[in-house]
Design a protein around this motif. Sequence first.
Motif, mmCIF file in Angstrom:
data_model
loop_
_atom_site.group_PDB
_atom_site.id
_atom_site.type_symbol
_atom_site.label_atom_id
_atom_site.label_comp_id
_atom_site.label_asym_id
_atom_site.label_seq_id
_atom_site.Cartn_x
_atom_site.Cartn_y
_atom_site.Cartn_z
ATOM 1 N N PHE A 120 -27.403 42.754 -13.561
ATOM 2 C CA PHE A 120 -28.226 41.985 -14.503
ATOM 3 C C PHE A 120 -28.919 42.857 -15.551
ATOM 4 C CE2 PHE A 120 -30.353 42.518 -10.389
ATOM 5 C CZ PHE A 120 -31.430 43.328 -10.748
ATOM 6 N N HIS A 121 -28.702 44.162 -15.500
ATOM 7 C CA HIS A 121 -29.303 45.066 -16.502
ATOM 8 C C HIS A 121 -28.451 45.104 -17.774
ATOM 9 C CE1 HIS A 121 -31.551 47.411 -13.155
ATOM 10 N NE2 HIS A 121 -32.393 46.655 -13.793
ATOM 11 N N ILE A 122 -28.298 43.964 -18.402
ATOM 12 C CA ILE A 122 -27.380 43.879 -19.543
ATOM 13 C C ILE A 122 -28.096 43.454 -20.827
ATOM 14 C CG2 ILE A 122 -25.311 43.454 -18.189
ATOM 15 C CD1 ILE A 122 -25.672 40.460 -18.690
ATOM 16 N N ALA A 123 -27.511 43.860 -21.942
ATOM 17 C CA ALA A 123 -27.954 43.388 -23.260
ATOM 18 C C ALA A 123 -27.097 42.188 -23.641
ATOM 19 C CB ALA A 123 -27.802 44.488 -24.292
ATOM 20 N N ILE A 124 -25.782 42.407 -23.611
ATOM 21 C CA ILE A 124 -24.810 41.315 -23.682
ATOM 22 C C ILE A 124 -23.881 41.539 -22.492
ATOM 23 C CG2 ILE A 124 -24.929 40.958 -26.185
ATOM 24 C CD1 ILE A 124 -22.437 42.685 -26.474
ATOM 25 N N PRO A 125 -23.167 40.511 -22.053
ATOM 26 C CA PRO A 125 -22.354 40.668 -20.839
ATOM 27 C C PRO A 125 -21.420 41.882 -20.927
ATOM 28 C CG PRO A 125 -22.548 38.362 -21.360
ATOM 29 C CD PRO A 125 -23.182 39.104 -22.514
ATOM 30 N N TYR A 162 -36.994 39.723 -18.293
ATOM 31 C CA TYR A 162 -38.382 39.590 -18.742
ATOM 32 C C TYR A 162 -38.635 38.311 -19.551
ATOM 33 C CZ TYR A 162 -38.451 44.628 -17.708
ATOM 34 O OH TYR A 162 -38.355 45.855 -17.113
ATOM 35 N N HIS A 208 -33.071 37.460 -13.785
ATOM 36 C CA HIS A 208 -33.885 38.586 -13.321
ATOM 37 C C HIS A 208 -34.755 39.195 -14.419
ATOM 38 C CE1 HIS A 208 -31.612 38.754 -9.553
ATOM 39 N NE2 HIS A 208 -30.544 38.505 -10.300
ATOM 40 N N TYR A 256 -31.448 41.343 -20.559
ATOM 41 C CA TYR A 256 -32.450 41.546 -19.512
ATOM 42 C C TYR A 256 -33.869 41.469 -20.078
ATOM 43 C CZ TYR A 256 -34.773 43.724 -15.508
ATOM 44 O OH TYR A 256 -35.589 43.974 -14.430
ATOM 45 N N GLY A 257 -34.035 41.852 -21.326
ATOM 46 C CA GLY A 257 -35.365 41.826 -21.928
ATOM 47 C C GLY A 257 -35.765 40.466 -22.464
ATOM 48 N N ASN A 307 -30.876 35.129 -18.279
ATOM 49 C CA ASN A 307 -30.891 36.235 -17.311
ATOM 50 C C ASN A 307 -31.987 35.959 -16.294
ATOM 51 O OD1 ASN A 307 -31.237 38.703 -15.895
ATOM 52 N ND2 ASN A 307 -30.306 39.810 -17.604
ATOM 53 N N TYR A 341 -28.366 47.263 -20.901
ATOM 54 C CA TYR A 341 -29.553 46.915 -21.667
ATOM 55 C C TYR A 341 -30.215 48.166 -22.268
ATOM 56 C CZ TYR A 341 -34.416 45.387 -22.207
ATOM 57 O OH TYR A 341 -35.666 45.125 -22.694
ATOM 58 N N TYR A 393 -28.119 36.545 -22.363
ATOM 59 C CA TYR A 393 -28.228 37.184 -21.047
ATOM 60 C C TYR A 393 -28.982 38.511 -21.085
ATOM 61 C CZ TYR A 393 -25.171 33.743 -18.968
ATOM 62 O OH TYR A 393 -24.658 32.561 -18.496
#
Lengths: 175, 175
Positions: free
Chosen positions: B53-58, A32, A30, A22-23, A28, B62, A20
Amino acid sequence: MTQPTFKVAIQDLYPDHLAYCYGCGRNNEHGYHLKTYWANDEETVAYFTPKPFHIAIPGYVYGGLIASLIDCHGTGSAAAFAGRAQGREDNPPRFLTASLHVDYLKPTPLGPELELRGRAKEVKERKVVVEVELYAQGELCARGQVVCVQVPDQYIQQLVDIGTARQPNAPEDAR
Amino acid sequence: MTQPTFKVAIQDLYPDHLAYCYGCGRNNEHGYHLKTYWANDEETVAYFTPKPFHIAIPGYVYGGLIASLIDCHGTGSAAAFAGRAQGREDNPPRFLTASLHVDYLKPTPLGPELELRGRAKEVKERKVVVEVELYAQGELCARGQVVCVQVPDQYIQQLVDIGTARQPNAPEDAR
């Protein structure tokens, strides 16, 4: 787009509930969706074309996006390098970023596809340092270094359990 | 949200045609709109609440977003510190990032508003180094250093002219 040597992206080997980011997470919607491939025996590669609004000033790519791409290509590359070193290429270990350094060498033009190349500077048991170069039309525009720390699956799962308990609207399959 | 001491954001002093930064430009309709204020005589402050949605993991923010926020708060703070030093607080000089370094000290929880604090480590004629700390609920989660280089208005305009000539769909008022 230049064809990478191998067809499977490192990030596509991550399990669904850890995809998930974001990058670079495929789940995810939304994000990249950056994908890191082996380019050859020594190097990894990723490609990304910024959107028209990913700008710092009109006509030039936003530095925060460049940092994001270097970060994700760095941790993806760390997984690739460590996966190979540990004989688990199909199920690579996961890394989190301990530190990120980016030198912006020249303004990165908006428009062309960007190419990121990654090389292992150091591969230790729990720590991988990746050097990343970012090119636009063959010109080196930024250079980064990502210090990545391997995180045991169990620890990541604990983090996710705590994080999703705090976030009741997190995706169900990520719980 | 804690109220900053001064009500005008540094980024809102930038001229319209240079206010398209994805991280902090008021005219970028897709961007983060980060705003840097003076917190007191020594420090700048900015606030940002990441999207789900700005996450690295839930459950965790990020790292690329954290780098982006530190970058924009860094260049905004550089403009503030240099503007004061040069006696042009209402029309601060513009800075581009030469290098960005971020240490991720602990996973940053998703949910709470993030607070960024900036301090000047060095203010020279054309170079400002800003140290930025990022907090979630009072806990220090990341620390950054941004090396910012002052760019003459004329040079920025030349860059924008070249960049928008390459990008015929750039916003008209940014040409």
